[in-house]
Motif scaffolding. Structure first.
Motif, PDB file in Angstrom:
ATOM      1  N   TRP A  36      -1.175   8.650  11.204  1.00  0.00           N
ATOM      2  CA  TRP A  36       0.115   8.494  10.528  1.00  0.00           C
ATOM      3  C   TRP A  36       1.211   8.120  11.525  1.00  0.00           C
ATOM      4  O   TRP A  36       2.173   7.431  11.171  1.00  0.00           O
ATOM      5  CB  TRP A  36       0.493   9.770   9.784  1.00  0.00           C
ATOM      6  N   VAL A  39       1.010   4.412  11.884  1.00  0.00           N
ATOM      7  CA  VAL A  39       1.530   3.762  10.672  1.00  0.00           C
ATOM      8  C   VAL A  39       3.053   3.853  10.630  1.00  0.00           C
ATOM      9  O   VAL A  39       3.747   2.862  10.347  1.00  0.00           O
ATOM     10  CB  VAL A  39       0.906   4.408   9.417  1.00  0.00           C
ATOM     11  N   ALA A  43       5.929   0.900  10.870  1.00  0.00           N
ATOM     12  CA  ALA A  43       6.900   0.736   9.785  1.00  0.00           C
ATOM     13  C   ALA A  43       8.327   0.771  10.313  1.00  0.00           C
ATOM     14  O   ALA A  43       9.190   0.001   9.874  1.00  0.00           O
ATOM     15  CB  ALA A  43       6.686   1.824   8.734  1.00  0.00           C
ATOM     16  N   THR A  58      -6.051  -3.642  -3.652  1.00  0.00           N
ATOM     17  CA  THR A  58      -5.603  -2.608  -2.723  1.00  0.00           C
ATOM     18  C   THR A  58      -4.579  -1.670  -3.352  1.00  0.00           C
ATOM     19  O   THR A  58      -4.690  -0.448  -3.260  1.00  0.00           O
ATOM     20  CB  THR A  58      -5.009  -3.252  -1.455  1.00  0.00           C
ATOM     21  N   SER A  59      -3.567  -2.237  -4.008  1.00  0.00           N
ATOM     22  CA  SER A  59      -2.544  -1.392  -4.634  1.00  0.00           C
ATOM     23  C   SER A  59      -3.123  -0.574  -5.773  1.00  0.00           C
ATOM     24  O   SER A  59      -2.736   0.584  -5.983  1.00  0.00           O
ATOM     25  CB  SER A  59      -1.379  -2.250  -5.130  1.00  0.00           C
ATOM     26  N   ALA A  62      -4.883   2.412  -4.283  1.00  0.00           N
ATOM     27  CA  ALA A  62      -3.928   3.430  -3.855  1.00  0.00           C
ATOM     28  C   ALA A  62      -3.395   4.218  -5.056  1.00  0.00           C
ATOM     29  O   ALA A  62      -3.310   5.452  -5.012  1.00  0.00           O
ATOM     30  CB  ALA A  62      -2.788   2.775  -3.092  1.00  0.00           C
ATOM     31  N   LEU A 101      -5.366   7.040   1.968  1.00  0.00           N
ATOM     32  CA  LEU A 101      -4.155   6.220   1.999  1.00  0.00           C
ATOM     33  C   LEU A 101      -3.785   5.860   3.439  1.00  0.00           C
ATOM     34  O   LEU A 101      -3.410   4.717   3.731  1.00  0.00           O
ATOM     35  CB  LEU A 101      -2.996   6.963   1.327  1.00  0.00           C
ATOM     36  N   LEU A 105      -3.511   2.011   5.137  1.00  0.00           N
ATOM     37  CA  LEU A 105      -2.337   1.529   5.872  1.00  0.00           C
ATOM     38  C   LEU A 105      -2.656   1.244   7.329  1.00  0.00           C
ATOM     39  O   LEU A 105      -2.197   0.241   7.898  1.00  0.00           O
ATOM     40  CB  LEU A 105      -1.213   2.563   5.772  1.00  0.00           C
ATOM     41  N   LYS A 108      -4.674  -1.911   7.645  1.00  0.00           N
ATOM     42  CA  LYS A 108      -3.802  -3.073   7.458  1.00  0.00           C
ATOM     43  C   LYS A 108      -3.047  -3.394   8.750  1.00  0.00           C
ATOM     44  O   LYS A 108      -2.989  -4.553   9.174  1.00  0.00           O
ATOM     45  CB  LYS A 108      -2.808  -2.820   6.332  1.00  0.00           C
ATOM     46  N   ASP A 109      -2.460  -2.357   9.384  1.00  0.00           N
ATOM     47  CA  ASP A 109      -1.722  -2.594  10.625  1.00  0.00           C
ATOM     48  C   ASP A 109      -2.641  -3.097  11.736  1.00  0.00           C
ATOM     49  O   ASP A 109      -2.280  -3.989  12.504  1.00  0.00           O
ATOM     50  CB  ASP A 109      -1.019  -1.313  11.065  1.00  0.00           C
TER      51      ASP A 109
END
Length: 198
Positions: A36, A39, A43, A58-59, A62, A101, A105, A108-109
């Motif tokens: 986290w 992430v 962000a 993906t959404s 989630a 979750l 994320l 993705k990063d």
């Protein structure tokens, strides 16, 4: 990338005596905290990425995770104290959701920012391969009964039983087997020797 290195090289060796599962619970806690952190840091940087995930599911995944967690949440137990039965169930229901979750994320990063170049991906794959070598040596040492420093013998039914391999030899074997194919990505022959060791 330093946090990523810490996760790769340090996470398997983390142990915390005094908790119910001194080998797995602290690893999960550290992984969640550092994951986290990566992430959140990305962000807060607000760095725009040229490549983005375009998978339309993906959404939905989630939202499904959050929906199931809400549905499985036992609202009845909110008023109970922490020492009453089944109170901890809510924590288990949400922890799995939070971890998945975070994995979405973080992946993705990693895919769109950190590991976008072949060189970066090459380095991370090498780090994983190198980190497995001392772990494999540790597992071999356990097999031959050498001094084992991550051992739990607290079991009234089997007082002489040894639960090792970072707390569970089965989890250690899964970890090694899951990452073993990475050695075959590299051309140098020494990686075949590393693969044989693992």
């Amino acid at each position: 990338m330093r946090i990523l290195q810490l996760l790769i090289f340090g996470l398997p060796w983390i142990v915390m005596p005094g908790v119910e599962n001194p080998y797995l619970e602290p690893k999960e806690l550290v992984f969640t905290a550092l994951g986290w952190s990566l992430v959140a840091w990305q962000a807060l940087r607000g760095r725009a990425t040229e490549a983005v995930w375009r998978n339309p599911w993906t959404s939905w995944l989630a939202l499904w995770l959050i929906g199931v967690s809400v549905w499985r949440f036992h609202w009845l137990f909110l008023d109970r104290s922490s020492n009453q039965p089944r109170f901890i169930y809510n924590e288990y229901a949400w922890f799995a959701c939070v971890n998945v979750l975070m994995a979405l994320l973080l992946a993705k990063d990693l895919a769109t920012v950190w590991l976008r170049t072949d060189a970066a991906l090459h380095h991370v794959t090498q780090w994983v391969c190198w980190s497995l070598i001392p772990i494999a040596l540790y597992a071999i040492g356990q097999f031959f009964g050498w001094d084992q420093f991550y051992v739990s013998t607290v079991n009234s039914a089997q007082p002489n039983a040894v639960y090792a391999g970072f707390g569970n030899a089965g989890y250690l074997a899964i970890y090694l087997a899951m990452l073993l194919p990475l050695y075959f990505v590299f051309a140098p022959k020494q990686y075949l020797a590393y693969a044989a060791l693992v």
